[in-house]
Design a protein around this motif. Structure first.
Motif, PDB file in Angstrom:
ATOM      1  N   ILE A  45       0.835  -1.203   0.000  1.00 19.05           N
ATOM      2  CA  ILE A  45       0.000   0.000   0.000  1.00 19.05           C
ATOM      3  C   ILE A  45       0.870   1.253   0.000  1.00 19.05           C
ATOM      4  O   ILE A  45       0.600   2.216  -0.734  1.00 19.05           O
ATOM      5  CB  ILE A  45      -0.942  -0.002   1.217  1.00 19.05           C
ATOM      6  CG1 ILE A  45      -1.929  -1.170   1.125  1.00 19.05           C
ATOM      7  CG2 ILE A  45      -1.694   1.316   1.334  1.00 19.05           C
ATOM      8  CD1 ILE A  45      -2.753  -1.386   2.369  1.00 19.05           C
ATOM      9  N   VAL A  46       1.929   1.262   0.813  1.00 17.38           N
ATOM     10  CA  VAL A  46       2.816   2.424   0.897  1.00 17.38           C
ATOM     11  C   VAL A  46       3.516   2.668  -0.439  1.00 17.38           C
ATOM     12  O   VAL A  46       3.634   3.809  -0.897  1.00 17.38           O
ATOM     13  CB  VAL A  46       3.842   2.228   2.029  1.00 17.38           C
ATOM     14  CG1 VAL A  46       4.919   3.311   1.975  1.00 17.38           C
ATOM     15  CG2 VAL A  46       3.143   2.255   3.387  1.00 17.38           C
ATOM     16  N   GLN A  47       3.985   1.598  -1.099  1.00 20.97           N
ATOM     17  CA  GLN A  47       4.656   1.753  -2.397  1.00 20.97           C
ATOM     18  C   GLN A  47       3.716   2.353  -3.433  1.00 20.97           C
ATOM     19  O   GLN A  47       4.097   3.265  -4.182  1.00 20.97           O
ATOM     20  CB  GLN A  47       5.169   0.398  -2.879  1.00 20.97           C
ATOM     21  CG  GLN A  47       6.388  -0.101  -2.134  1.00 20.97           C
ATOM     22  CD  GLN A  47       6.846  -1.459  -2.629  1.00 20.97           C
ATOM     23  OE1 GLN A  47       6.158  -2.117  -3.407  1.00 20.97           O
ATOM     24  NE2 GLN A  47       8.005  -1.895  -2.180  1.00 20.97           N
ATOM     25  N   ALA A  48       2.493   1.837  -3.489  1.00 21.09           N
ATOM     26  CA  ALA A  48       1.518   2.380  -4.449  1.00 21.09           C
ATOM     27  C   ALA A  48       1.191   3.840  -4.132  1.00 21.09           C
ATOM     28  O   ALA A  48       1.060   4.665  -5.043  1.00 21.09           O
ATOM     29  CB  ALA A  48       0.248   1.526  -4.434  1.00 21.09           C
ATOM     30  N   LEU A  49       1.082   4.160  -2.852  1.00 16.03           N
ATOM     31  CA  LEU A  49       0.769   5.528  -2.440  1.00 16.03           C
ATOM     32  C   LEU A  49       1.896   6.491  -2.801  1.00 16.03           C
ATOM     33  O   LEU A  49       1.656   7.610  -3.286  1.00 16.03           O
ATOM     34  CB  LEU A  49       0.499   5.557  -0.940  1.00 16.03           C
ATOM     35  CG  LEU A  49      -0.156   6.817  -0.361  1.00 16.03           C
ATOM     36  CD1 LEU A  49      -1.489   7.090  -1.041  1.00 16.03           C
ATOM     37  CD2 LEU A  49      -0.343   6.670   1.139  1.00 16.03           C
ATOM     38  N   MET A  53       1.695   9.719  -5.368  1.00 10.14           N
ATOM     39  CA  MET A  53       2.075  11.083  -4.991  1.00 10.14           C
ATOM     40  C   MET A  53       3.131  11.630  -5.940  1.00 10.14           C
ATOM     41  O   MET A  53       3.054  12.798  -6.364  1.00 10.14           O
ATOM     42  CB  MET A  53       2.586  11.095  -3.551  1.00 10.14           C
ATOM     43  CG  MET A  53       1.521  10.777  -2.507  1.00 10.14           C
ATOM     44  SD  MET A  53       2.198  10.571  -0.851  1.00 10.14           S
ATOM     45  CE  MET A  53       2.884  12.193  -0.560  1.00 10.14           C
ATOM     46  N   ILE A  54       4.109  10.803  -6.301  1.00 10.14           N
ATOM     47  CA  ILE A  54       5.169  11.254  -7.205  1.00 10.14           C
ATOM     48  C   ILE A  54       4.587  11.609  -8.568  1.00 10.14           C
ATOM     49  O   ILE A  54       4.899  12.667  -9.144  1.00 10.14           O
ATOM     50  CB  ILE A  54       6.253  10.169  -7.340  1.00 10.14           C
ATOM     51  CG1 ILE A  54       7.029  10.025  -6.021  1.00 10.14           C
ATOM     52  CG2 ILE A  54       7.212  10.497  -8.472  1.00 10.14           C
ATOM     53  CD1 ILE A  54       7.945   8.829  -5.976  1.00 10.14           C
ATOM     54  N   VAL A  81      -1.250   4.456 -12.605  1.00 11.01           N
ATOM     55  CA  VAL A  81      -0.316   3.925 -11.611  1.00 11.01           C
ATOM     56  C   VAL A  81      -0.683   2.500 -11.202  1.00 11.01           C
ATOM     57  O   VAL A  81       0.187   1.631 -11.105  1.00 11.01           O
ATOM     58  CB  VAL A  81      -0.255   4.849 -10.377  1.00 11.01           C
ATOM     59  CG1 VAL A  81       0.494   4.180  -9.230  1.00 11.01           C
ATOM     60  CG2 VAL A  81       0.405   6.171 -10.739  1.00 11.01           C
ATOM     61  N   PHE A  82      -1.963   2.223 -10.953  1.00  8.21           N
ATOM     62  CA  PHE A  82      -2.353   0.889 -10.506  1.00  8.21           C
ATOM     63  C   PHE A  82      -2.106  -0.164 -11.581  1.00  8.21           C
ATOM     64  O   PHE A  82      -1.661  -1.276 -11.285  1.00  8.21           O
ATOM     65  CB  PHE A  82      -3.822   0.880 -10.089  1.00  8.21           C
ATOM     66  CG  PHE A  82      -4.106   1.642  -8.826  1.00  8.21           C
ATOM     67  CD1 PHE A  82      -3.122   1.801  -7.867  1.00  8.21           C
ATOM     68  CD2 PHE A  82      -5.345   2.225  -8.596  1.00  8.21           C
ATOM     69  CE1 PHE A  82      -3.360   2.518  -6.698  1.00  8.21           C
ATOM     70  CE2 PHE A  82      -5.600   2.932  -7.435  1.00  8.21           C
ATOM     71  CZ  PHE A  82      -4.600   3.083  -6.485  1.00  8.21           C
TER      72      PHE A  82
END
Length: 274
Positions: A45-49, A53-54, A81-82
């Motif tokens: 989840i953190v990597q996708a988030l 953001m980037i 992104v997903f």
């Protein structure tokens, strides 16, 4: 007296046994990366988030918001992104699955296909959970999400994953022959897809000369088609999900043939030093 007795079993029973093996192979693959299963899911989840953001700030900084689809800009960024994360994570998971020389292959009825399926489904589970959590939080706390055709969007999401599985199988079958070279090529392909996936642009807005840079990539087609299903105001004219399907099937067939050939010749002593 001590000989193992082989019992006749139905195809139905064997199918359930195979599914159980795939499940345990997927769980083992996920826990190899993170000993704590919950931490592994949180990291996905953190990597996708972070990627979201980037990409959001990059597109805002370079003025790419004006060429986005008319609608929710954050949903536009998420759609790219997903799909991208699902594709490259599937490639990485399958390419690093247990090969023919792995110690796990000594335990019947384990085989490389079960290992590949376990790794692929484990990757899909992680990325789907990460996307679902982020979409739910955004929908509940910021802006309600409306998807024009959710079934078609989900189909493109799964197709992005499937193309990643096919390409990952080719890397997996080549890995025992030249591990360092294949590892570099896999990393280059994954990094190149940051741009080559075309997740920051729309195919309809590109000139023919620019579109040629992306047309070879099945991920470019699935992302653009997914945006056609997500947004009411966008209709893809220059991409086709048929191309992505054919590309995925060809990669899977090449991967299966190459994996079978490698399995016949691979040796655990190839990479041993004297």
């Amino acid at each position: 007296m001590f000989r193992h007795k082989k019992y006749e079993r139905s195809w139905f029973s064997l199918g359930f046994e195979t599914l159980e093996l795939i499940y345990h192979a997927g769980v083992r693959k996920m826990r190899k990366t993170h000993h704590n299963a919950v931490l592994g899911l949180v990291m996905a989840i953190v990597q996708a988030l972070l990627m979201l953001m980037i990409m959001y700030f990059m597109m805002s900084l370079f003025g790419l918001r004006r060429i986005a689809v008319r609608g929710d800009f954050m949903l536009y960024v998420m759609s790219g992104v997903f799909m991208f994360m699902t594709h490259i994570k599937a490639i990485g998971a399958v390419a690093q699955a247990e090969g023919p020389t792995s110690a796990m292959m000594m335990h019947a009825p384990m085989n490389p296909i079960i290992s590949i399926m376990g790794a692929a489904l484990g990757s899909l589970y992680q990325q789907t959970l990460a996307a679902g959590v982020i979409l739910f939080v955004y929908h509940a706390m910021w802006n309600p999400i409306t998807i024009d055709e959710p079934v078609g969007m989900m189909g493109m999401y799964l197709l992005s994953w499937f193309t990643g599985v096919g390409i990952g199988m080719i890397f997996l079958s080549a890995m025992p022959w030249q591990p360092e070279t294949v590892g570099i090529l896999k990393t280059l392909y994954q990094r190149a897809n940051v741009i080559a996936s075309g997740k920051m642009v729309l195919a309809n807005n590109l000139s023919p000369s620019r579109r040629d840079w992306f047309d070879w990539n099945p991920l470019f087609h699935t992302i653009d088609q997914a945006r056609g299903f997500i947004f009411l105001n966008y209709t893809p004219r220059y991409t086709s999900y048929d191309y992505a399907i054919y590309c995925a099937l060809v990669c899977v067939m090449i991967g299966l043939m190459a994996e079978f050939f490698t399995r016949q010749h691979a040796s655990a002593s190839w990479n041993k030093r004297n």
